[in-house]
Design an enzyme around this catalytic site. Structure first.
Site, PDB file in Angstrom:
ATOM      1  N   TYR A   1      15.123  30.560   8.654  1.00  0.00           N
ATOM      2  CA  TYR A   1      13.865  31.237   8.983  1.00  0.00           C
ATOM      3  C   TYR A   1      13.709  31.427  10.479  1.00  0.00           C
ATOM      4  O   TYR A   1      13.949  30.496  11.260  1.00  0.00           O
ATOM      5  CB  TYR A   1      12.670  30.418   8.476  1.00  0.00           C
ATOM      6  CG  TYR A   1      12.439  30.539   6.993  1.00  0.00           C
ATOM      7  CD1 TYR A   1      12.148  31.771   6.411  1.00  0.00           C
ATOM      8  CD2 TYR A   1      12.467  29.415   6.177  1.00  0.00           C
ATOM      9  CE1 TYR A   1      11.918  31.875   5.044  1.00  0.00           C
ATOM     10  CE2 TYR A   1      12.231  29.499   4.825  1.00  0.00           C
ATOM     11  CZ  TYR A   1      11.961  30.738   4.256  1.00  0.00           C
ATOM     12  OH  TYR A   1      11.735  30.831   2.911  1.00  0.00           O
TER      13      TYR A   1
ATOM     14  N   LYS B   1       0.847  -1.205   0.000  1.00  0.00           N
ATOM     15  CA  LYS B   1       0.000   0.000   0.000  1.00  0.00           C
ATOM     16  C   LYS B   1       0.875   1.245   0.000  1.00  0.00           C
ATOM     17  O   LYS B   1       2.087   1.155   0.257  1.00  0.00           O
ATOM     18  CB  LYS B   1      -0.915  -0.027   1.225  1.00  0.00           C
ATOM     19  CG  LYS B   1      -0.184  -0.045   2.567  1.00  0.00           C
ATOM     20  CD  LYS B   1      -1.132  -0.364   3.725  1.00  0.00           C
ATOM     21  CE  LYS B   1      -0.380  -0.379   5.048  1.00  0.00           C
ATOM     22  NZ  LYS B   1      -1.249  -0.859   6.159  1.00  0.00           N
TER      23      LYS B   1
HETATM   24  C1  LIG Z   1      -0.518  -1.820   6.830  1.00  0.00           C
HETATM   25  C2  LIG Z   1      -1.097  -3.102   7.256  1.00  0.00           C
HETATM   26  C3  LIG Z   1      -0.285  -4.229   7.405  1.00  0.00           C
HETATM   27  C4  LIG Z   1       1.223  -4.174   7.330  1.00  0.00           C
HETATM   28  O1  LIG Z   1       1.706  -3.664   8.550  1.00  0.00           O
HETATM   29  P1  LIG Z   1       3.267  -3.578   8.882  1.00  0.00           P
HETATM   30  O2  LIG Z   1       3.267  -3.148  10.299  1.00  0.00           O
HETATM   31  O3  LIG Z   1       3.818  -2.552   7.977  1.00  0.00           O
HETATM   32  O4  LIG Z   1       3.842  -4.917   8.654  1.00  0.00           O
HETATM   33  C5  LIG Z   1      -0.887  -5.441   7.678  1.00  0.00           C
HETATM   34  N1  LIG Z   1      -2.235  -5.529   7.813  1.00  0.00           N
HETATM   35  C6  LIG Z   1      -3.053  -4.452   7.707  1.00  0.00           C
HETATM   36  C7  LIG Z   1      -4.511  -4.633   7.888  1.00  0.00           C
HETATM   37  C8  LIG Z   1      -2.508  -3.206   7.448  1.00  0.00           C
HETATM   38  O5  LIG Z   1      -3.312  -2.143   7.365  1.00  0.00           O
END
Ligand SMILES: *Cc1c(COP(=O)(O)O)cnc(C)c1O
Length: 376
Positions: free
Chosen positions: A253, A35
């Protein structure tokens, strides 16, 4: 080099991390979570590397991410963790994406699409075991089980849930969630199970049938304790400009840094618009020739100023390399300085960086969409 910094993505390290996780959770399998554009590294690039290393399941958050990824991954299933928004059903089925059904409403709508198409549709069912974010709550699980004709419309690939405290093996919430998950799983016999993320993979217990791994693949610390994963990204900037200023001079800044000695300032062309957190002003670090140099003054949109007074002059010239992420400063260290987690550092990495991809020797990834469209 026209970009402010070079981001190096090491696919051999990514593949090695995938194998490390596979060994860690065997006999459970490891699915890749890609993702947010593969945690900022490029979803198709990451997915194709994982597939070449043996990965058979891919997870994204959004339907749009699934639709974009599917042409790159051949027959490997792509699951949509955030589920199905109203109106997306037809496009989801058409794309061949597999939704995670997170509510009874989503199950009803996916079931209606299956009925409309006159065939069973693949699905994943997520149940809430204590995070109160996504997944069917207990009363909706009862309601779904009371509708066998609806369940019969699905080819149910996985029953999943998600840990709220997976990164802390000592947290009692993990055991409570696992117990609830087992109890619910008993009501869905024959459906394979997936509970763990990266953190859960490093808890000392069984891992059901599949682990959904994200951050550990990308080299972030999955859990408390030492990090067993290999670094996948490195970020190297270059000095744009050097100045020597007297004691009592303000920098950047708001002039929030005031020199107390004659000071050598190096300006590097990376800023908060590149995802380098603005809160690292007067707080973060970089490394030059292996030596820490502090960020002084605020982080600007497109630049940072470093106090390089203590660095030997031969390392200081326009174009000289500056390590922002690398052997001396991990993504977890940057995140800790910024009061955040490595996930946020990775997913904010700039599109402005020059990107260099180091290949994984010996891995053959599936053909690209272009290659596949060439008639054999
Ligand atoms: C993002 C996500 C993962 C992966 O999590 P990590 O901590 O990056 O391994 C797994 N399951 C779900 C439902 C997620 O949203």
């Amino acid at each position: 080099m026209a970009a402010g910094a070079r981001l190096t993505i090491d696919l051999a390290a990514l593949a090695a991390n995938y194998r490390t996780l596979c060994a860690q959770v065997a006999p459970a399998r490891v699915g890749g979570v890609v993702k947010a554009d593969g945690y900022g590294l490029g979803a198709a690039l990451v997915a194709r590397t994982l597939i070449a290393a043996g990965c058979e399941h891919l997870f994204v958050a959004l339907q749009g991410e699934a639709e974009a990824l599917i042409p790159h991954v051949g027959p490997v299933p792509v699951y949509i963790l955030n589920g199905l928004l109203p109106g997306g059903e037809e496009a989801c089925a058409q794309a061949g994406a597999i939704p995670v059904l997170n509510s009874l409403d989503q199950a009803r709508r996916w079931g209606a699409e299956a009925e409309r198409l006159g065939r069973r549709l693949p699905a994943v069912l997520q149940v809430d075991t204590g995070m109160s974010r996504m997944g069917l709550p207990p009363e909706e699980i009862d309601a779904l089980l009371a509708r066998p004709e609806l369940l019969a419309r699905f080819d149910m690939r996985w029953l999943i849930s998600h840990l709220a405290c997976g990164d802390d093996p000592a947290d009692p919430a993990n055991g409570a969630q696992e117990a609830r998950f087992r109890a619910i799983a008993a009501r869905f016999p024959d459906v394979p199970l997936a509970l763990d993320n990266s953190g859960g993979a490093f808890q000392s217990r069984g891992h059901f049938n599949l682990v959904r791994a994200g951050i550990a693949l990308y080299g972030g610390t999955p859990s408390t304790g030492p990090n067993p994963m290999r670094a996948v990204v490195a970020l190297e900037a270059r000095i744009a400009q050097l100045r020597t200023i007297p004691a009592g001079t303000g920098v950047g800044y708001g002039l929030t840094f005031q020199t107390t000695r004659e000071t050598r300032i190096a300006t590097i062309p990376v800023g908060y618009a590149d995802g380098w957190p603005r809160c690292l002003g007067n707080r973060g670090s970089a490394f030059i020739a292996g030596t820490r140099v502090p960020v002084v003054g605020r982080v600007s949109m497109d630049s940072i100023t470093l106090d390089v007074t203590d660095i030997a002059p031969e390392h200081l010239y326009p174009g000289a390399p500056v390590e922002l992420i690398g052997p001396h400063q991990t993504i977890d260290a940057v995140a800790a300085d910024a009061g955040t987690i490595s996930y946020e550092i990775l997913t904010q990495l700039s599109r402005r960086y020059e990107r260099v991809v180091l290949p994984a020797p010996g891995l053959t990834s599936p053909p690209t969409p272009e290659q596949r469209s060439i008639p054999a």
